[in-house]
Design an enzyme around this catalytic site. Sequence first.
Site, PDB file in Angstrom:
ATOM      1  N   ALA A   1      -2.563   3.977   3.236  1.00 26.34           N
ATOM      2  CA  ALA A   1      -3.680   3.839   2.296  1.00 26.34           C
ATOM      3  C   ALA A   1      -4.607   2.676   2.611  1.00 26.34           C
ATOM      4  O   ALA A   1      -5.771   2.682   2.208  1.00 26.34           O
ATOM      5  CB  ALA A   1      -3.140   3.687   0.868  1.00 26.34           C
TER       6      ALA A   1
ATOM      7  N   SER B   1       0.834  -1.200   0.000  1.00 22.01           N
ATOM      8  CA  SER B   1       0.000   0.000   0.000  1.00 22.01           C
ATOM      9  C   SER B   1       0.868   1.249   0.000  1.00 22.01           C
ATOM     10  O   SER B   1       2.000   1.238   0.487  1.00 22.01           O
ATOM     11  CB  SER B   1      -0.875   0.031   1.252  1.00 22.01           C
ATOM     12  OG  SER B   1      -0.095   0.302   2.413  1.00 22.01           O
ATOM     13  N   ASP B   2       0.331   2.344  -0.567  1.00 22.78           N
ATOM     14  CA  ASP B   2       0.934   3.627  -0.256  1.00 22.78           C
ATOM     15  C   ASP B   2       0.760   3.838   1.246  1.00 22.78           C
ATOM     16  O   ASP B   2      -0.123   3.256   1.877  1.00 22.78           O
ATOM     17  CB  ASP B   2       0.263   4.748  -1.063  1.00 22.78           C
ATOM     18  CG  ASP B   2       1.181   5.944  -1.234  1.00 22.78           C
ATOM     19  OD1 ASP B   2       2.143   6.087  -0.450  1.00 22.78           O
ATOM     20  OD2 ASP B   2       0.938   6.764  -2.142  1.00 22.78           O
ATOM     21  N   TRP B   3       1.595   4.681   1.814  1.00 23.50           N
ATOM     22  CA  TRP B   3       1.676   4.788   3.272  1.00 23.50           C
ATOM     23  C   TRP B   3       0.358   5.314   3.854  1.00 23.50           C
ATOM     24  O   TRP B   3      -0.080   6.407   3.514  1.00 23.50           O
ATOM     25  CB  TRP B   3       2.860   5.668   3.636  1.00 23.50           C
ATOM     26  CG  TRP B   3       4.138   4.916   3.888  1.00 23.50           C
ATOM     27  CD1 TRP B   3       5.000   5.131   4.921  1.00 23.50           C
ATOM     28  CD2 TRP B   3       4.709   3.816   3.147  1.00 23.50           C
ATOM     29  NE1 TRP B   3       6.063   4.235   4.860  1.00 23.50           N
ATOM     30  CE2 TRP B   3       5.905   3.427   3.778  1.00 23.50           C
ATOM     31  CE3 TRP B   3       4.321   3.125   2.006  1.00 23.50           C
ATOM     32  CZ2 TRP B   3       6.716   2.386   3.337  1.00 23.50           C
ATOM     33  CZ3 TRP B   3       5.116   2.086   1.533  1.00 23.50           C
ATOM     34  CH2 TRP B   3       6.293   1.730   2.193  1.00 23.50           C
TER      35      TRP B   3
END
Length: 828
Positions: free
Chosen positions: A251, A247-249
Amino acid sequence: MADTVKDRQDRQDRQDRRDRHDNAREAVVEAALGRLDLDAKARLLSGQDMWTLPALPEIGLRSLVMSDGPIGVRGVRWTSDDPSIALPSPTALAATWDPALAERAGVLLAQEARRKGVHVLLAPTVNLHRSPLGGRHFEAYSEDPYLTGVIGSGYVRGVQSGGVGTTVKHFVANDAETDRFTVDNLVSERALRELYLAPFEAIVENARPWGIMTAYNSVNGTTMTEHRHLVNAILRGEWGFDGFNVSDWTAARSTTAAVEGGLDVAMPGPRTVYGAPLARAVRDGRVQESTVDDAVRNVLRLAARVGILDGADPVVTEPPATVDGEALAREIARRAFVLVCNESRDGSRALPLKPGTVALIGAAARDARVLGGGSATVFPARVVSPLDGLTAALPEGALSYTVGADPNEELAVADQGFELRAVCRDAHGETIGTGSAPNGHIQWMGTDLPEGVTHDALHTIELTGRFTPRVGGPHTFGIRGLGAFTLTVDGVTYFDDVQRADKDDPFLSFFGAPVPRARAELTAGEPVEVSLTQVVALPEGMPMKAITFTLTHQEPLRDPDELIAEAVEAARAADTAVVVVATTERVESEGFDRKDLRLPGRQDELVHAVAAANPNTVVVVNSGSPVELPWRDEVAAVLLSWFPGQEGGSALADVLTGAHEPGGRLPTTWGSLAQAPVTQVVPDGGALPYSEDLFIGYRAWDREGRTPSYAFGHGLGYTDWTYESIEVEGTTATVRVRNSGERAGREVVQIYLAPVEADPGRPARRLAAFAGVEAGPGQSVEAVVELPRRAFEIWDENSASWAFVKGSYEVQAGRSLTDRRLSTIIEV
């Protein structure tokens, strides 16, 4: 050159060896997976802190370390203690139109990663320049999916050839920053396939990346960290991607939906939707353990590839030869510079510089902006400004410098003239540790604290040290961040209070606008003590412990009219005026989109005035993405330098003096905002319709019949090229060009494919292939390229498949989208 039997056999032998090694690693992965219990599996899929996954000693698995890129490798600490090579911005790399150079950049970054103990680089960004207002476009490559895919493939191959993983990001349609955590981008299946998914697909096919990062945004109603259709069906199913999906941080939002949607790792930790919540979901019957096993298998495969799983041979056992980072940064910068015009009023070329005096003008000429703001930030050991570069390159006495106009209309990080350190104290005022303070900035995530410091013991952090002013007068000091602060300058306390947020977006507390808090009268060259103390109070509800604040500063503001008048006088007295104009971190950065395309401050006024005083005015544009150039017809030359990395000033001197030619071509269209076809980046009711469908970038300019300032693919060198012939045999196009100038040079031969019968549902033409060629004066050379099948295909939404469109096509060869020199008709 056609394949020989030996070539084909060599390729097959290499593939056979890869298959054997892959099979051996898979066996180790399966054995390790079989020894893990549910809790260990769930724990492995959750970040243990900001940048790492936990070690599992019971299976011989060491901790996996990730780090931000894409222009350098910062490592796990936001600090200048361990400096990083800072390469030019991704827009600059794409402007080279050279996938082999992108691969060399990747090799260097792998070298940097290994030096810093990093296993996975969180890069490259291959989202598209949908609208010129995108605030983070400097971190992506191009408006064109084909060029993006080719450059991105080279970058990934280079990084992974050094044994370091990549995470191609942000999957998918993460093309603007406004409401990026919550926006629902509404995109047709055809636009997704032909534009936004296309670079990811090309990189998966051509470079086999070991990782993908899914974005914050939703696509057509589903957040990307839970998007089964795009992740499981397309990325993994159709394309055969076998890497890990992170995941993006922050997300990841839902345990069940994320793991069933194909998300392998939730970052950062320690509090995520995985770990204990995931194990509980399996025990409650909401998630099948086999689904968890699939995710763990992907993570273990990555660990095996990078060499941190016992019993598995890493993909790379002998790293590539050592790369000289400073030399490569300089080479990429000069090959990325795009010369968009070069003609003085008398018809002669302004560049390379002729012998004589040079007036260098602009705040960015002295204090270079070499990289974009946000998570792409790294700390190089040195930065060569344009003033540094030209001072070293020109004869003594040939160069003068004036500020002219300063684009920084607000306080900047405490950099020039500051010598600071961070002192950590407990509640009793006792020092418990010290750390570095790059640019007066503290950003400590999770357990990333100075040696001996713990969150439980930490009570205050003091940024303390000396400031030596370059100029005398009233200096302004300020604070970026939230919390209780005390600010003291030269023994006087100017602020002792709480600074609170006025925005909902927590990102702005990291990178938002600073607040002025002190004004002190200082003397040039006389150092003073400065101190900024924060009482540490960690915010509630955050998935990780984070401490971030910044001391900021602004030099005395001189009368803008006076500054411009000084620059005009310097320009009038010189043979050539070189004006460096720039954007700022408040114009181009992660976290927000642009409101307009104008240069900040009075820089446009400065260029108008200097050009009126000296007809031989050269303007260097220091921005990561397009800006308007209202004075472009008044000056002799315009050179786009992008964010040129740490060696930008030396590269600029190379190009201005003629030691090297500027090698770049535009990877995105430059024009005015009023003429730009796609400008909507602000959601309405939480949704952002991509109503332009297939028509972004040059495709849209073509369709609307609008003329940009400078077209996609445009760029001049220091020689001339004649296009002599074009032939197409099967899917191979051969273009013969001749260097008709007086010096050696490099040309980027661009091939555009245009259906002969106009179809309103298809772009008038698209970039199908390109090749770089080099030749000496008078020499001819052939560019040989393959026309990919995909260039003749469209996505058929009725059949949900690619459809090959037969018919007549014009194969057009030229120097840019609008400078097409040769063409021929083919039937397919």
